[in-house]
Design an enzyme around this catalytic site. Structure first.
Site, PDB file in Angstrom:
ATOM      1  N   ASN A   6       0.920  -1.109  -0.029  1.00  0.00           N
ATOM      2  CA  ASN A   6      -0.012  -0.096  -0.106  1.00  0.00           C
ATOM      3  C   ASN A   6       1.021   1.350   0.010  1.00  0.00           C
ATOM      4  O   ASN A   6       1.849   1.415   0.953  1.00  0.00           O
ATOM      5  CB  ASN A   6      -0.910  -0.055   1.268  1.00  0.00           C
ATOM      6  CG  ASN A   6      -1.654   1.051   1.424  1.00  0.00           C
ATOM      7  OD1 ASN A   6      -1.389   2.272   1.056  1.00  0.00           O
ATOM      8  ND2 ASN A   6      -3.077   0.907   1.679  1.00  0.00           N
ATOM      9  N   HIS A   9       0.922   6.175   1.990  1.00  0.00           N
ATOM     10  CA  HIS A   9       1.691   7.050   2.893  1.00  0.00           C
ATOM     11  C   HIS A   9       2.904   7.541   1.986  1.00  0.00           C
ATOM     12  O   HIS A   9       3.549   8.570   2.662  1.00  0.00           O
ATOM     13  CB  HIS A   9       1.929   6.163   3.927  1.00  0.00           C
ATOM     14  CG  HIS A   9       0.793   5.938   4.720  1.00  0.00           C
ATOM     15  ND1 HIS A   9      -0.130   6.961   4.994  1.00  0.00           N
ATOM     16  CD2 HIS A   9       0.426   4.722   5.346  1.00  0.00           C
ATOM     17  CE1 HIS A   9      -1.103   6.129   5.535  1.00  0.00           C
ATOM     18  NE2 HIS A   9      -0.771   4.920   5.846  1.00  0.00           N
ATOM     19  N   ARG A  17       3.818  18.737   2.249  1.00  0.00           N
ATOM     20  CA  ARG A  17       4.485  19.797   1.477  1.00  0.00           C
ATOM     21  C   ARG A  17       3.704  20.468   0.322  1.00  0.00           C
ATOM     22  O   ARG A  17       3.724  21.595  -0.213  1.00  0.00           O
ATOM     23  CB  ARG A  17       5.698  19.569   0.679  1.00  0.00           C
ATOM     24  CG  ARG A  17       6.865  19.743   1.883  1.00  0.00           C
ATOM     25  CD  ARG A  17       6.875  21.221   2.157  1.00  0.00           C
ATOM     26  NE  ARG A  17       7.947  21.535   3.368  1.00  0.00           N
ATOM     27  CZ  ARG A  17       9.139  21.738   3.119  1.00  0.00           C
ATOM     28  NH1 ARG A  17       9.684  21.884   1.999  1.00  0.00           N
ATOM     29  NH2 ARG A  17       9.857  22.066   4.420  1.00  0.00           N
ATOM     30  N   HIS A  42      -5.575   3.720  -1.504  1.00  0.00           N
ATOM     31  CA  HIS A  42      -7.130   3.856  -0.859  1.00  0.00           C
ATOM     32  C   HIS A  42      -7.422   5.062  -1.204  1.00  0.00           C
ATOM     33  O   HIS A  42      -6.972   6.138  -0.913  1.00  0.00           O
ATOM     34  CB  HIS A  42      -6.937   3.662   0.553  1.00  0.00           C
ATOM     35  CG  HIS A  42      -8.271   3.855   1.194  1.00  0.00           C
ATOM     36  ND1 HIS A  42      -8.360   3.818   2.901  1.00  0.00           N
ATOM     37  CD2 HIS A  42      -9.365   4.059   0.731  1.00  0.00           C
ATOM     38  CE1 HIS A  42      -9.569   3.888   3.148  1.00  0.00           C
ATOM     39  NE2 HIS A  42     -10.307   4.301   2.080  1.00  0.00           N
ATOM     40  N   ARG A  44      -9.387   7.908  -0.611  1.00  0.00           N
ATOM     41  CA  ARG A  44     -10.515   8.425   0.146  1.00  0.00           C
ATOM     42  C   ARG A  44     -11.422   9.664  -0.095  1.00  0.00           C
ATOM     43  O   ARG A  44     -10.987  10.393  -1.018  1.00  0.00           O
ATOM     44  CB  ARG A  44     -10.009   8.682   1.728  1.00  0.00           C
ATOM     45  CG  ARG A  44      -9.052   7.747   2.316  1.00  0.00           C
ATOM     46  CD  ARG A  44      -8.434   8.056   3.532  1.00  0.00           C
ATOM     47  NE  ARG A  44      -8.160   7.048   4.742  1.00  0.00           N
ATOM     48  CZ  ARG A  44      -8.911   6.841   5.575  1.00  0.00           C
ATOM     49  NH1 ARG A  44     -10.089   7.609   5.620  1.00  0.00           N
ATOM     50  NH2 ARG A  44      -8.533   5.871   6.436  1.00  0.00           N
ATOM     51  N   ARG A  48      -7.046  12.834   1.409  1.00  0.00           N
ATOM     52  CA  ARG A  48      -6.224  13.139   2.057  1.00  0.00           C
ATOM     53  C   ARG A  48      -4.669  12.483   1.543  1.00  0.00           C
ATOM     54  O   ARG A  48      -3.740  13.244   2.158  1.00  0.00           O
ATOM     55  CB  ARG A  48      -6.499  12.625   3.502  1.00  0.00           C
ATOM     56  CG  ARG A  48      -6.139  11.430   3.754  1.00  0.00           C
ATOM     57  CD  ARG A  48      -6.348  11.106   5.218  1.00  0.00           C
ATOM     58  NE  ARG A  48      -7.485  11.188   5.806  1.00  0.00           N
ATOM     59  CZ  ARG A  48      -8.080  10.454   6.878  1.00  0.00           C
ATOM     60  NH1 ARG A  48      -7.310   9.753   7.499  1.00  0.00           N
ATOM     61  NH2 ARG A  48      -9.145  10.606   7.302  1.00  0.00           N
ATOM     62  N   HIS A  49      -4.741  11.565   0.876  1.00  0.00           N
ATOM     63  CA  HIS A  49      -3.283  11.056   0.252  1.00  0.00           C
ATOM     64  C   HIS A  49      -3.678  10.736  -1.187  1.00  0.00           C
ATOM     65  O   HIS A  49      -3.226  11.882  -1.996  1.00  0.00           O
ATOM     66  CB  HIS A  49      -2.875  10.111   1.175  1.00  0.00           C
ATOM     67  CG  HIS A  49      -3.749   8.908   1.771  1.00  0.00           C
ATOM     68  ND1 HIS A  49      -4.431   8.203   0.986  1.00  0.00           N
ATOM     69  CD2 HIS A  49      -3.969   8.565   2.921  1.00  0.00           C
ATOM     70  CE1 HIS A  49      -5.207   7.218   1.454  1.00  0.00           C
ATOM     71  NE2 HIS A  49      -4.747   7.517   2.823  1.00  0.00           N
ATOM     72  N   GLU A  70      -8.734   0.270  -2.773  1.00  0.00           N
ATOM     73  CA  GLU A  70      -9.384   0.307  -1.423  1.00  0.00           C
ATOM     74  C   GLU A  70     -10.304   1.291  -1.548  1.00  0.00           C
ATOM     75  O   GLU A  70      -9.919   2.502  -1.909  1.00  0.00           O
ATOM     76  CB  GLU A  70      -8.240   0.339  -0.099  1.00  0.00           C
ATOM     77  CG  GLU A  70      -8.076  -0.882   0.315  1.00  0.00           C
ATOM     78  CD  GLU A  70      -7.105  -0.317   1.711  1.00  0.00           C
ATOM     79  OE1 GLU A  70      -7.591   0.646   2.369  1.00  0.00           O
ATOM     80  OE2 GLU A  70      -6.109  -1.186   2.114  1.00  0.00           O
ATOM     81  N   THR A 101      -7.995   3.194   8.774  1.00  0.00           N
ATOM     82  CA  THR A 101      -9.109   2.266   8.748  1.00  0.00           C
ATOM     83  C   THR A 101      -9.269   1.609  10.074  1.00  0.00           C
ATOM     84  O   THR A 101      -8.409   0.776  10.429  1.00  0.00           O
ATOM     85  CB  THR A 101      -8.971   1.131   7.568  1.00  0.00           C
ATOM     86  OG1 THR A 101      -8.799   1.956   6.443  1.00  0.00           O
ATOM     87  CG2 THR A 101     -10.394   0.514   7.245  1.00  0.00           C
ATOM     88  N   GLU A 151     -10.612  -9.735   3.404  1.00  0.00           N
ATOM     89  CA  GLU A 151      -9.411  -9.505   4.004  1.00  0.00           C
ATOM     90  C   GLU A 151      -9.405  -9.468   5.331  1.00  0.00           C
ATOM     91  O   GLU A 151     -10.289  -8.723   5.998  1.00  0.00           O
ATOM     92  CB  GLU A 151      -8.770  -8.170   3.287  1.00  0.00           C
ATOM     93  CG  GLU A 151      -7.543  -7.717   4.024  1.00  0.00           C
ATOM     94  CD  GLU A 151      -6.809  -6.229   3.570  1.00  0.00           C
ATOM     95  OE1 GLU A 151      -7.077  -6.094   2.470  1.00  0.00           O
ATOM     96  OE2 GLU A 151      -6.166  -5.669   4.203  1.00  0.00           O
ATOM     97  N   HIS A 190      -3.436  -5.175   7.995  1.00  0.00           N
ATOM     98  CA  HIS A 190      -3.271  -4.111   8.924  1.00  0.00           C
ATOM     99  C   HIS A 190      -2.535  -4.388   9.826  1.00  0.00           C
ATOM    100  O   HIS A 190      -2.686  -5.210  10.510  1.00  0.00           O
ATOM    101  CB  HIS A 190      -5.051  -3.686   9.141  1.00  0.00           C
ATOM    102  CG  HIS A 190      -5.230  -2.306   9.491  1.00  0.00           C
ATOM    103  ND1 HIS A 190      -4.511  -1.600  10.664  1.00  0.00           N
ATOM    104  CD2 HIS A 190      -5.690  -1.379   8.672  1.00  0.00           C
ATOM    105  CE1 HIS A 190      -4.937  -0.526  10.678  1.00  0.00           C
ATOM    106  NE2 HIS A 190      -5.786  -0.217   9.497  1.00  0.00           N
TER     107      HIS A 190
HETATM  108  N1  PXP Z   1      -5.588  -3.427   4.380  1.00  0.00           N
HETATM  109  C1  PXP Z   1      -6.866  -2.700   4.469  1.00  0.00           C
HETATM  110  C2  PXP Z   1      -8.121  -2.980   4.086  1.00  0.00           C
HETATM  111  C3  PXP Z   1      -6.255  -1.035   5.045  1.00  0.00           C
HETATM  112  O1  PXP Z   1      -7.383  -0.174   5.146  1.00  0.00           O
HETATM  113  C4  PXP Z   1      -4.844  -0.793   5.340  1.00  0.00           C
HETATM  114  C5  PXP Z   1      -4.582   0.514   5.819  1.00  0.00           C
HETATM  115  O2  PXP Z   1      -4.694   1.459   4.634  1.00  0.00           O
HETATM  116  C6  PXP Z   1      -3.943  -1.850   5.099  1.00  0.00           C
HETATM  117  C7  PXP Z   1      -4.315  -3.028   4.756  1.00  0.00           C
HETATM  118  C8  PXP Z   1      -2.505  -1.666   5.432  1.00  0.00           C
HETATM  119  O3  PXP Z   1      -2.469  -1.236   6.753  1.00  0.00           O
HETATM  120  P1  PXP Z   1      -0.995  -0.943   7.344  1.00  0.00           P
HETATM  121  O4  PXP Z   1      -0.715   0.316   6.658  1.00  0.00           O
HETATM  122  O5  PXP Z   1      -1.307  -0.883   8.941  1.00  0.00           O
HETATM  123  O6  PXP Z   1      -0.028  -1.924   6.931  1.00  0.00           O
END
Ligand code: PXP
Length: 240
Positions: A6, A9, A17, A42, A44, A48-49, A70, A101, A151, A190
């Site tokens: 993912n 971030h 910035r 994801h 959103r 936000r990202h 996502e 999440t 998941e 997660h």
């Molecule tokens: N799976 C889902 C459904 C999520 O919402 C997230 C967070 O965006 C992740 C996995 C990844 O989680 P983490 O960033 O804690 O590794």
């Protein structure tokens, strides 16, 4: 077992910035080169990202591995998914104020909304995964929606203290078995990081792990030495 990375971030850092870097597309490219089997973003509601442009370009970029979108089960997101056509849509609950999440989808409470989204996405050729808590009820309801996968939320395991960690892992194991009996493919994700991933990765039958924050956090630190030495070299070069 697949590893879906993912890259949200990377975009979080960019948004700090408001400029163009770091670019989540480059993050995705490097992740793929390093062996990622999938890229997750994801989108959103508050963008936000990851934003709409990132998603569009990500779709063009990610062609050899799975692109997992996502998303909340809203009309807006369903219609975006149908036009972007990711290899997988993972439906997640979304609250504006949350940092990440927080829990799995409450499939029973939102059954109609979720099933409608699953049907629309499936009709458009997109398989659907539901992000759910690793418990019996969530799995039974998830199976009724027609989704192809779930998941399992590993955040409870990741946040558990030493005493209850084994118990939380057991919940993931039995949820996996029940989901399998209900014809669902099973992923997990997660809160997985470099110190807690292995007991989950060792669970036979899991299709894949979806990991974000810990990988981006590690990338920032493991890249620090090289980033500083490159800057220092430029400065020294300029001074002759
Ligand atoms: N799976 C889902 C459904 C999520 O919402 C997230 C967070 O965006 C992740 C996995 C990844 O989680 P983490 O960033 O804690 O590794």
């Amino acid at each position: 077992m697949i590893l879906g990375v993912n890259v949200d971030h990377v975009a979080t850092l960019r948004q700090a910035r408001g400029g163009p870097e770091p670019d989540p597309l480059m993050g995705a490219t490097l992740a793929i080169l390093a062996g990622a089997d999938g890229i997750t973003v994801h989108l959103r509601e508050d963008r936000r990202h990851i934003n709409d442009r990132d998603l569009k370009l990500m779709r063009e970029l990610v062609s050899t591995v799975e692109l997992n979108l996502e998303m909340a089960a809203t009309k807006e997101m369903t219609s975006i998914a149908l036009s972007v056509k990711p290899e997988l849509s993972t439906l997640v609950p979304e609250k504006r104020a949350e940092l990440t999440t927080e829990g799995g989808v409450d499939v029973k409470r939102e059954f109609k909304k979720i099933s409608d989204a699953v049907k629309k996405l499936n009709d458009g050729g997109i398989p659907v995964s539901l992000f759910i808590d690793p418990d019996e009820k969530s799995i039974e309801w998830a199976a009724k929606t027609g989704a192809q996968m779930v998941e399992l939320h590993t955040g409870y395991y990741a946040n558990a203290n030493r005493k209850s960690r084994q118990n939380e892992l057991e919940k993931v194991r039995s949820a996996l078995a029940l989901a399998g009996r209900n014809g669902l493919l099973v992923n997990a994700g997660h809160g997985l990081n470099y110190s807690n991933v292995q007991p989950v990765a060792a669970i036979a039958g899991l299709r894949g792990l979806y990991i974000g924050h810990s990988i981006i956090a590690r990338a920032v630190l493991s890249g620090m030495k090289e980033a500083v030495s490159q800057m220092k070299a430029l400065i020294l070069e300029a001074r002759g």
